[in-house]
Design an enzyme around this catalytic site. Structure first.
Site, PDB file in Angstrom:
ATOM      1  N   CYS A 168       0.800  -1.224   0.000  1.00 24.62           N
ATOM      2  CA  CYS A 168       0.000   0.000   0.000  1.00 24.62           C
ATOM      3  C   CYS A 168       0.832   1.273   0.000  1.00 24.62           C
ATOM      4  O   CYS A 168       0.289   2.374  -0.101  1.00 24.62           O
ATOM      5  CB  CYS A 168      -0.941   0.003   1.203  1.00 24.62           C
ATOM      6  SG  CYS A 168      -1.880  -1.529   1.355  1.00 24.62           S
ATOM      7  N   THR A 275       1.598  -7.595   9.090  1.00 23.22           N
ATOM      8  CA  THR A 275       0.412  -6.812   8.735  1.00 23.22           C
ATOM      9  C   THR A 275       0.082  -5.710   9.740  1.00 23.22           C
ATOM     10  O   THR A 275      -0.450  -4.669   9.355  1.00 23.22           O
ATOM     11  CB  THR A 275      -0.827  -7.709   8.578  1.00 23.22           C
ATOM     12  OG1 THR A 275      -1.020  -8.468   9.788  1.00 23.22           O
ATOM     13  CG2 THR A 275      -0.648  -8.662   7.394  1.00 23.22           C
ATOM     14  N   HIS A 308      -3.042   7.902   5.683  1.00 23.75           N
ATOM     15  CA  HIS A 308      -3.221   6.553   5.141  1.00 23.75           C
ATOM     16  C   HIS A 308      -4.646   6.118   5.448  1.00 23.75           C
ATOM     17  O   HIS A 308      -5.332   5.596   4.577  1.00 23.75           O
ATOM     18  CB  HIS A 308      -2.189   5.606   5.739  1.00 23.75           C
ATOM     19  CG  HIS A 308      -2.229   4.232   5.157  1.00 23.75           C
ATOM     20  ND1 HIS A 308      -2.076   3.993   3.811  1.00 23.75           N
ATOM     21  CD2 HIS A 308      -2.418   3.014   5.728  1.00 23.75           C
ATOM     22  CE1 HIS A 308      -2.158   2.694   3.572  1.00 23.75           C
ATOM     23  NE2 HIS A 308      -2.368   2.086   4.720  1.00 23.75           N
ATOM     24  N   THR A 312      -9.310   0.742   9.509  1.00 21.69           N
ATOM     25  CA  THR A 312      -9.037  -0.493  10.256  1.00 21.69           C
ATOM     26  C   THR A 312      -8.760  -0.153  11.713  1.00 21.69           C
ATOM     27  O   THR A 312      -8.370   0.965  12.046  1.00 21.69           O
ATOM     28  CB  THR A 312      -7.829  -1.248   9.684  1.00 21.69           C
ATOM     29  OG1 THR A 312      -6.677  -0.405   9.715  1.00 21.69           O
ATOM     30  CG2 THR A 312      -8.104  -1.686   8.253  1.00 21.69           C
ATOM     31  N   GLU A 319      -1.829   5.563  13.380  1.00 19.06           N
ATOM     32  CA  GLU A 319      -1.514   6.775  12.627  1.00 19.06           C
ATOM     33  C   GLU A 319      -1.962   8.019  13.381  1.00 19.06           C
ATOM     34  O   GLU A 319      -1.243   9.024  13.422  1.00 19.06           O
ATOM     35  CB  GLU A 319      -2.163   6.726  11.245  1.00 19.06           C
ATOM     36  CG  GLU A 319      -1.795   7.913  10.376  1.00 19.06           C
ATOM     37  CD  GLU A 319      -2.328   7.798   8.955  1.00 19.06           C
ATOM     38  OE1 GLU A 319      -1.837   8.547   8.079  1.00 19.06           O
ATOM     39  OE2 GLU A 319      -3.233   6.972   8.714  1.00 19.06           O
ATOM     40  N   LYS A 338      -9.727   8.045   1.661  1.00 19.15           N
ATOM     41  CA  LYS A 338     -10.155   6.654   1.493  1.00 19.15           C
ATOM     42  C   LYS A 338     -11.587   6.448   1.981  1.00 19.15           C
ATOM     43  O   LYS A 338     -12.226   5.448   1.640  1.00 19.15           O
ATOM     44  CB  LYS A 338      -9.213   5.707   2.235  1.00 19.15           C
ATOM     45  CG  LYS A 338      -7.849   5.524   1.587  1.00 19.15           C
ATOM     46  CD  LYS A 338      -7.045   4.457   2.310  1.00 19.15           C
ATOM     47  CE  LYS A 338      -5.678   4.257   1.688  1.00 19.15           C
ATOM     48  NZ  LYS A 338      -4.743   5.344   2.006  1.00 19.15           N
ATOM     49  N   HIS A 343      -9.762   1.768  -0.470  1.00 17.53           N
ATOM     50  CA  HIS A 343      -8.300   1.634  -0.431  1.00 17.53           C
ATOM     51  C   HIS A 343      -7.803   1.031  -1.739  1.00 17.53           C
ATOM     52  O   HIS A 343      -8.045  -0.138  -2.028  1.00 17.53           O
ATOM     53  CB  HIS A 343      -7.901   0.757   0.756  1.00 17.53           C
ATOM     54  CG  HIS A 343      -6.430   0.698   0.997  1.00 17.53           C
ATOM     55  ND1 HIS A 343      -5.503   1.407   0.262  1.00 17.53           N
ATOM     56  CD2 HIS A 343      -5.709   0.004   1.917  1.00 17.53           C
ATOM     57  CE1 HIS A 343      -4.296   1.153   0.711  1.00 17.53           C
ATOM     58  NE2 HIS A 343      -4.388   0.304   1.707  1.00 17.53           N
ATOM     59  N   PHE A 403       1.609  -3.422   4.150  1.00 21.72           N
ATOM     60  CA  PHE A 403       1.929  -4.705   4.743  1.00 21.72           C
ATOM     61  C   PHE A 403       3.439  -4.949   4.660  1.00 21.72           C
ATOM     62  O   PHE A 403       4.105  -4.503   3.718  1.00 21.72           O
ATOM     63  CB  PHE A 403       1.203  -5.834   4.013  1.00 21.72           C
ATOM     64  CG  PHE A 403      -0.267  -5.948   4.366  1.00 21.72           C
ATOM     65  CD1 PHE A 403      -0.844  -5.180   5.355  1.00 21.72           C
ATOM     66  CD2 PHE A 403      -1.070  -6.858   3.695  1.00 21.72           C
ATOM     67  CE1 PHE A 403      -2.183  -5.295   5.676  1.00 21.72           C
ATOM     68  CE2 PHE A 403      -2.414  -6.993   4.000  1.00 21.72           C
ATOM     69  CZ  PHE A 403      -2.981  -6.219   4.987  1.00 21.72           C
TER      70      PHE A 403
END
Length: 416
Positions: A168, A275, A308, A312, A319, A338, A343, A403
């Site tokens: 990403c 991850t 970003h 999630t 972040e 996003k 995404h 990731f």
């Protein structure tokens, strides 16, 4: 060190094809997330995605206008997306008809996954019918660097040619690497960005198996909701973003339109988990600090952060904690586009870089939609909830984290 500026931009996205159309929808808080119609997703846990709308109307994805349909059969969709976005970027930069030295013009165009649909289809063909039925176009359709190859061939770009594949963070890394090549004198111009066409049965099944995707299938437009207490995963999207980066004096000599300077960039690693982000977003925090330092700026100089912000659990909190630690209460704001696009994996950083540049051009920051019940960690930090905000924007920072614990940040600055 030579200065690098943005002189052209192109987008294929779930909120529109074409920079002006997509930006208008972003500022209006329009979601591009809808029910998957590329394949029958009724048996999948996640049945929603952000996919460019096909058609011939303004703002719709019409590849036949750019790429001969016969040539498209030799390309995976991620390559086609890249060709359409690069066509707009070259026209926007005033370079569509040449007038440049191809030896000094390169491409840095990556993808997080590459031709996943081509790989899936070819595996099925091999299993069902045997090796003689595998297409000779399989490898060039599937490999990650082929978008960069096609772009260089179309425009005669004989300078550096590379493809980044850092999940990403791909789009942002591609921009950073391209800018560095110009800064150090290896090129005067670069096409830079990312592309992805991962809304496929295999990819959706894979991300669903990780329980990474939102399953708000009955309400697609409200599924991507960064920093909201009701978030339940990210929404997969696809498309492409391409920027023309150019050495400043070169741009001035040819009378180019200059959007902003690529003032600083950085790349770091979490070295933590395949991850999950590092605790409190430590890797991203270092990436932002370094990018700002490279730009010769202070955190208080940054007016807007394009996050970003994937929607999630761990990622959003990490972040946010990193941004709050770095910027405090100095007036910097942050939002996640996003929330509208979903995404786009390897294409996300490039598209979000374009939105970050446009925030400078128009002195407005895009919203985070669907932010109805912010998580406790938000406090009074300005995440631009639901409505775009007019404000003075001279410096922006765009984040991309992937990731494997790979992080990238890029700083854009108004050219005065």
């Amino acid at each position: 060190m030579r200065k690098v500026v943005v002189t052209g931009m192109g987008i294929v996205s779930p909120v529109g094809t074409g920079v002006d159309f997509a930006w208008k929808n972003i500022l209006a808080g329009v979601s591009g997330v809808r029910k998957i119609d590329k394949f029958d997703a009724s048996d999948f846990a996640s049945q929603i995605a952000g996919v460019p709308v096909r058609g011939e109307k303004t703002g719709e994805f019409n590849p036949d206008a750019v790429v001969d349909p016969r040539e498209q059969r030799k390309m995976d969709l991620d390559i086609v997306y890249a060709m359409v976005a690069s066509d707009e970027a070259m026209r926007d930069a005033g370079l569509a008809n040449g007038g440049y030295d191809g030896d000094r013009f390169g491409v840095s165009m990556g993808s997080g996954i590459g031709g996943v649909q081509t790989i899936t289809d070819t595996c099925s063909e091999l299993i069902q019918n045997g090796p003689r039925f595998v297409s000779p176009f399989f490898v060039p359709k599937a490999i990650v660097n082929m978008a960069a190859g096609y772009m260089s061939i179309k425009y005669g770009l004989r300078g550096p040619n590379l493809a980044t594949a850092t999940a990403c963070a791909t789009g942002t890394h591609s921009i950073a690497l391209a800018a560095d090549l110009i800064r150090t004198g290896a090129a005067d111009l670069m096409l830079a960005g990312g592309t992805e066409a991962a809304v496929t049965p295999l990819a959706v099944a894979g991300f669903s198996a990780m329980r990474a995707l939102s399953t708000r299938n009955d309400d697609p437009a409200r599924a991507s909701r960064p920093w909201d207490a009701a978030r339940d995963g990210f929404v997969l999207g696809e498309g492409a973003g391409v920027l023309v980066l150019e050495e400043y004096e070169h741009a001035v000599r040819r009378g180019a339109k200059i959007y902003a300077e690529v003032a600083g960039f950085s790349m770091t690693a979490d070295a933590h988990h395949i991850t999950a982000p590092a605790p409190n977003g430590e890797g991203g925090l270092r990436a932002m600090k370094i990018a700002i330092d490279v730009a010769g700026l202070k955190p208080s100089d940054v007016d807007y952060v394009n996050a970003h912000g994937t929607s999630t659990g761990l990622g959003d909190v990490g972040e946010l904690n990193a941004v709050r630690e770095l910027f405090g209460d100095n007036g910097t704001c942050m939002s996640s586009t996003k929330s509208m696009t979903g995404h786009l994996l390897g294409a996300a950083g490039a598209i979000e870089a374009i939105f970050s540049v446009l925030a400078i051009r128009d002195n407005i920051v895009p919203p985070t939609i669907n932010l109805e019940n912010p998580i406790e960690e938000v406090g009074d930090f300005n995440l631009v909830p639901n409505v775009a905000q007019k404000r003075k924007v001279d410096v922006t920072l765009s984040n991309s984290f992937g990731f494997g614990g790979t992080n990238a940040s890029v700083v854009f600055k108004r050219v005065k």
